[in-house]
Write a protein that holds these residues in place. Structure first.
Motif, PDB file in Angstrom:
ATOM      1  N   ARG A 151      29.063  33.884  39.348  1.00 49.93           N
ATOM      2  CA  ARG A 151      27.604  34.596  38.825  1.00 49.93           C
ATOM      3  C   ARG A 151      27.140  33.736  37.770  1.00 49.93           C
ATOM      4  O   ARG A 151      25.886  33.726  37.703  1.00 49.93           O
ATOM      5  CB  ARG A 151      28.025  35.902  38.216  1.00 49.93           C
ATOM      6  N   ALA A 152      27.974  33.013  36.985  1.00 47.72           N
ATOM      7  CA  ALA A 152      27.553  32.175  35.849  1.00 47.72           C
ATOM      8  C   ALA A 152      26.604  31.038  36.293  1.00 47.72           C
ATOM      9  O   ALA A 152      25.561  30.925  35.887  1.00 47.72           O
ATOM     10  CB  ALA A 152      28.433  31.667  34.977  1.00 47.72           C
ATOM     11  N   GLU A 153      27.103  30.506  37.448  1.00 47.32           N
ATOM     12  CA  GLU A 153      26.202  29.511  37.754  1.00 47.32           C
ATOM     13  C   GLU A 153      24.834  29.907  38.636  1.00 47.32           C
ATOM     14  O   GLU A 153      23.835  29.116  38.565  1.00 47.32           O
ATOM     15  CB  GLU A 153      26.972  28.756  39.242  1.00 47.32           C
ATOM     16  N   GLN A 154      24.556  31.327  38.921  1.00 44.34           N
ATOM     17  CA  GLN A 154      23.339  31.763  39.552  1.00 44.34           C
ATOM     18  C   GLN A 154      22.369  31.678  38.292  1.00 44.34           C
ATOM     19  O   GLN A 154      21.346  31.377  38.211  1.00 44.34           O
ATOM     20  CB  GLN A 154      23.482  33.069  39.865  1.00 44.34           C
ATOM     21  N   PHE A 155      22.724  31.894  37.033  1.00 43.09           N
ATOM     22  CA  PHE A 155      21.951  32.350  35.745  1.00 43.09           C
ATOM     23  C   PHE A 155      21.852  31.105  35.114  1.00 43.09           C
ATOM     24  O   PHE A 155      20.774  30.795  34.624  1.00 43.09           O
ATOM     25  CB  PHE A 155      22.820  33.322  34.881  1.00 43.09           C
ATOM     26  N   ALA A 156      22.590  29.811  35.365  1.00 40.65           N
ATOM     27  CA  ALA A 156      22.414  28.543  34.459  1.00 40.65           C
ATOM     28  C   ALA A 156      21.266  28.071  34.786  1.00 40.65           C
ATOM     29  O   ALA A 156      21.001  27.891  36.025  1.00 40.65           O
ATOM     30  CB  ALA A 156      23.608  27.594  34.614  1.00 40.65           C
ATOM     31  N   GLY A 157      20.301  27.577  33.818  1.00 41.34           N
ATOM     32  CA  GLY A 157      19.409  26.790  33.967  1.00 41.34           C
ATOM     33  C   GLY A 157      18.630  26.805  32.697  1.00 41.34           C
ATOM     34  O   GLY A 157      18.712  27.513  31.706  1.00 41.34           O
ATOM     35  N   GLY A 206      32.423  26.307  32.859  1.00 38.52           N
ATOM     36  CA  GLY A 206      33.380  26.729  33.722  1.00 38.52           C
ATOM     37  C   GLY A 206      34.360  27.792  33.212  1.00 38.52           C
ATOM     38  O   GLY A 206      35.260  28.404  33.783  1.00 38.52           O
ATOM     39  N   THR A 207      34.246  27.924  31.956  1.00 37.71           N
ATOM     40  CA  THR A 207      35.115  29.197  31.162  1.00 37.71           C
ATOM     41  C   THR A 207      34.310  30.030  30.585  1.00 37.71           C
ATOM     42  O   THR A 207      34.797  31.275  30.287  1.00 37.71           O
ATOM     43  CB  THR A 207      35.923  28.435  30.061  1.00 37.71           C
ATOM     44  N   ARG A 208      32.967  29.750  30.060  1.00 32.68           N
ATOM     45  CA  ARG A 208      32.166  30.846  29.458  1.00 32.68           C
ATOM     46  C   ARG A 208      30.550  30.612  29.864  1.00 32.68           C
ATOM     47  O   ARG A 208      30.429  29.257  30.008  1.00 32.68           O
ATOM     48  CB  ARG A 208      32.483  31.073  27.949  1.00 32.68           C
ATOM     49  N   LEU A 209      29.855  31.495  29.511  1.00 26.96           N
ATOM     50  CA  LEU A 209      28.368  31.422  29.675  1.00 26.96           C
ATOM     51  C   LEU A 209      27.675  31.297  28.417  1.00 26.96           C
ATOM     52  O   LEU A 209      28.180  31.814  27.433  1.00 26.96           O
ATOM     53  CB  LEU A 209      27.770  32.492  30.341  1.00 26.96           C
ATOM     54  N   THR A 210      26.996  30.413  27.939  1.00 24.31           N
ATOM     55  CA  THR A 210      26.281  30.271  26.938  1.00 24.31           C
ATOM     56  C   THR A 210      24.725  30.407  26.776  1.00 24.31           C
ATOM     57  O   THR A 210      24.079  29.973  27.637  1.00 24.31           O
ATOM     58  CB  THR A 210      26.546  28.984  26.088  1.00 24.31           C
ATOM     59  N   LEU A 211      24.072  30.684  25.797  1.00 21.49           N
ATOM     60  CA  LEU A 211      22.781  30.703  25.559  1.00 21.49           C
ATOM     61  C   LEU A 211      22.138  29.980  24.336  1.00 21.49           C
ATOM     62  O   LEU A 211      22.789  30.142  23.361  1.00 21.49           O
ATOM     63  CB  LEU A 211      22.104  32.076  25.495  1.00 21.49           C
ATOM     64  N   ASP A 232      16.672  25.809  15.428  1.00 19.69           N
ATOM     65  CA  ASP A 232      17.055  26.275  16.763  1.00 19.69           C
ATOM     66  C   ASP A 232      18.200  27.169  16.700  1.00 19.69           C
ATOM     67  O   ASP A 232      19.136  26.922  15.678  1.00 19.69           O
ATOM     68  CB  ASP A 232      17.114  25.204  17.906  1.00 19.69           C
ATOM     69  N   TYR A 233      18.316  28.031  17.760  1.00 17.52           N
ATOM     70  CA  TYR A 233      19.808  28.676  17.700  1.00 17.52           C
ATOM     71  C   TYR A 233      20.699  27.997  18.558  1.00 17.52           C
ATOM     72  O   TYR A 233      20.366  27.825  19.935  1.00 17.52           O
ATOM     73  CB  TYR A 233      19.238  30.050  18.477  1.00 17.52           C
ATOM     74  N   PRO A 234      21.898  27.303  18.241  1.00 18.29           N
ATOM     75  CA  PRO A 234      22.588  26.404  19.009  1.00 18.29           C
ATOM     76  C   PRO A 234      23.439  27.418  20.174  1.00 18.29           C
ATOM     77  O   PRO A 234      23.106  28.746  20.072  1.00 18.29           O
ATOM     78  CB  PRO A 234      23.703  25.875  18.067  1.00 18.29           C
ATOM     79  N   ALA A 235      23.978  26.687  21.220  1.00 18.67           N
ATOM     80  CA  ALA A 235      24.644  27.557  22.245  1.00 18.67           C
ATOM     81  C   ALA A 235      25.812  28.301  21.722  1.00 18.67           C
ATOM     82  O   ALA A 235      26.573  28.262  20.798  1.00 18.67           O
ATOM     83  CB  ALA A 235      25.291  26.474  23.085  1.00 18.67           C
ATOM     84  N   ALA A 236      25.511  29.723  22.141  1.00 20.81           N
ATOM     85  CA  ALA A 236      26.455  30.815  21.676  1.00 20.81           C
ATOM     86  C   ALA A 236      26.430  31.668  23.039  1.00 20.81           C
ATOM     87  O   ALA A 236      25.915  31.737  23.906  1.00 20.81           O
ATOM     88  CB  ALA A 236      25.604  32.004  20.867  1.00 20.81           C
TER      89      ALA A 236
END
Length: 458
Positions: free
Chosen positions: A358-364, A379-384, A403-407
């Motif tokens: 599911r994470a790979e679907q959202f990545a972009g 591969g272990t967590r999803l970040t924004l 900017d807001y760094p990856a969280a």
């Protein structure tokens, strides 16, 4: 609940989050409580108090909308009339949209306009100049089909105020609203702000140390076109007066029915921290069966939050002068005040375990006109991560917020397309991913704004 308990909480939170200066106000059954901590500026410190001015940013929209509702009550504006009835020169990227957009579409963010025009610092920076540039603004949906938060829409609403009254926006607002409500310390522009004690915004350097934010808030020399959507500065004491007005009978400014009509839902919101829906400007919140109306604002190193609970004759205001930590500070104050004064406890939501597929679907990469938003997975967590586009930073001669760094973000139970930010300066923000008819991810909502997908995993 005593003044001391409020002051203790405010001080503890401000110190823990490293906020230089904060001001908080609570209205409960007609009684006002205030708590302040820290200083207006780390460079030239003065103690913050309930009269200190902070930049309100988007809380300004509640004033613009209320002034327009006065014009509606006076029969000078029709909420359902096309904007072109009042601003006939309006042109957009799509002619059909330009002809169809109504005043209400602007006030409840359903006009289909992207977030905002990029201020290049050139040309006419008034509301007239803004309208002339609107054909450059992307459209994200046909008018009336979905809600997406738009600064440009509120600035266009300000041009309606100018056209109908025949006055510059700031003068019209003073006459329609600020003066009759008695808001002496709610002002537009540096020439007014500098006559009063005011807070300086701060942003954190790479080493985490706060430094003064430049320019001060939204006020740039010669730029007035953003005032309807975010140009006010005010104090906690004036904002509690504003809350009293919203809880009252209109005080002769406009009929109570028109004022309270602003609390009625006009469009729903999905999975949004901002609320469950829009009234007329106000974000609407279901607080364990009790309605709350509110609005937040984020400027350059300053954050504002206002929440009103009409049924309980209650309001809380929180102002802070550092980014990004001013946002979680304000949210913690609102939660604490609701629990300790009204017994309303925010319900927590737990995200689902990480799912790589599911994470790979959202990545972009996703974008609006001024910002990029990157969703990634290791591969272990999803970040924004979200920030101003590099080309815009490079072209500007003025400092911009960091900017807001990856969280980390977590996917919520349900249909699997809703998420919550679990760490960092945006912790607690909720949103959702959009799909097309074939099920492909096409966009992501963050803070009420629709970011369109432009690339797969980055």
């Amino acid at each position: 609940m005593s003044q001391d308990k409020l002051s203790e909480f405010v001080k503890t939170q401000a110190v823990e989050l490293g906020v230089p200066g904060v001001a908080v106000g609570v209205l409960l059954d007609g009684q006002e409580l205030y708590a302040s901590h820290g200083v207006t500026s780390l460079s030239n410190p003065l103690p913050v108090d309930e009269k200190t001015l902070f930049h309100l940013a988007s809380v300004s929209k509640t004033f613009t909308a209320t002034a327009l509702m006065r014009l509606v009550a006076e029969g000078k504006v029709d909420l359902h009339a096309p904007v072109r009835s009042y601003v006939p020169e309006l042109e957009l990227a799509d002619e059909q949209a330009a002809a169809r957009i109504t005043v209400l579409n602007l006030l409840n963010h359903t006009a289909g306009l992207d977030w905002n025009l990029i201020d290049d610092g050139e040309g006419d920076r008034s509301l007239t100049g803004l309208v002339a540039k609107l054909p450059q603004l992307p459209l994200i949906a046909p008018p009336g089909t979905r809600a997406s938060y738009s600064q440009a829409g509120y600035n266009l609403a300000g041009r309606i105020v100018e056209k109908v009254t025949g006055l510059p926006f700031e003068q019209a607002m003073a006459s329609l609203l600020l003066e009759p409500v008695g808001l002496e310390d709610t002002v537009y522009g540096l020439t007014e702000v500098m006559l009063r004690k005011f807070a300086v915004g701060h942003n954190r350097d790479d080493d985490g140390e706060p430094r003064p934010a430049r320019p001060w808030a939204a006020f740039r020399e010669g730029a007035r076109g953003d005032n309807p959507g975010g140009g006010l500065a005010s104090s906690v004491s004036d904002l509690l007066r504003w809350a009293r007005f919203q809880l009252g009978d209109g005080e002769g400014v406009l009929p109570a029915a028109e004022l309270h009509r602003m609390r009625e839902q006009t469009v729903g919101l999905r999975a949004s921290t901002l609320g469950d829906g829009f009234g007329i400007c106000w974000f609407l919140h279901d607080l364990d069966g009790v309605q709350g109306i509110g609005h937040g604002g984020s400027g350059n190193g300053q954050f504002a939050e206002l929440l009103i609970v009409p049924e309980r004759n209650f309001a809380v205001v929180s102002l802070a002068n550092v980014g990004p930590d001013g946002y979680p500070f304000n949210q913690s104050v609102v939660r604490w005040a609701l629990e300790h004064y009204l017994g309303i406890v925010e319900k927590t939501v737990e995200p689902l375990p990480y799912d790589e597929g599911r994470a790979e679907q959202f990545a972009g990469r996703y974008e609006i006109d001024a910002m990029n938003l990157d969703i990634d997975t290791d591969g272990t967590r999803l970040t924004l991560a979200v920030g101003i586009k590099p080309e815009i930073r490079a072209a500007s001669d003025e400092e911009m917020p960091p900017d807001y760094p990856a969280a980390g973000i977590g996917i919520l139970p349900g249909d699997g397309d809703e998420y919550i930010v679990t760490e960092g300066g945006l912790k607690g923000q909720r949103g959702y991913f959009s799909r097309d008819a074939a099920g492909a991810i096409t966009g992501v909502d963050l803070a009420g704004r629709l970011f369109t997908r432009v690339a797969g995993a980055s």
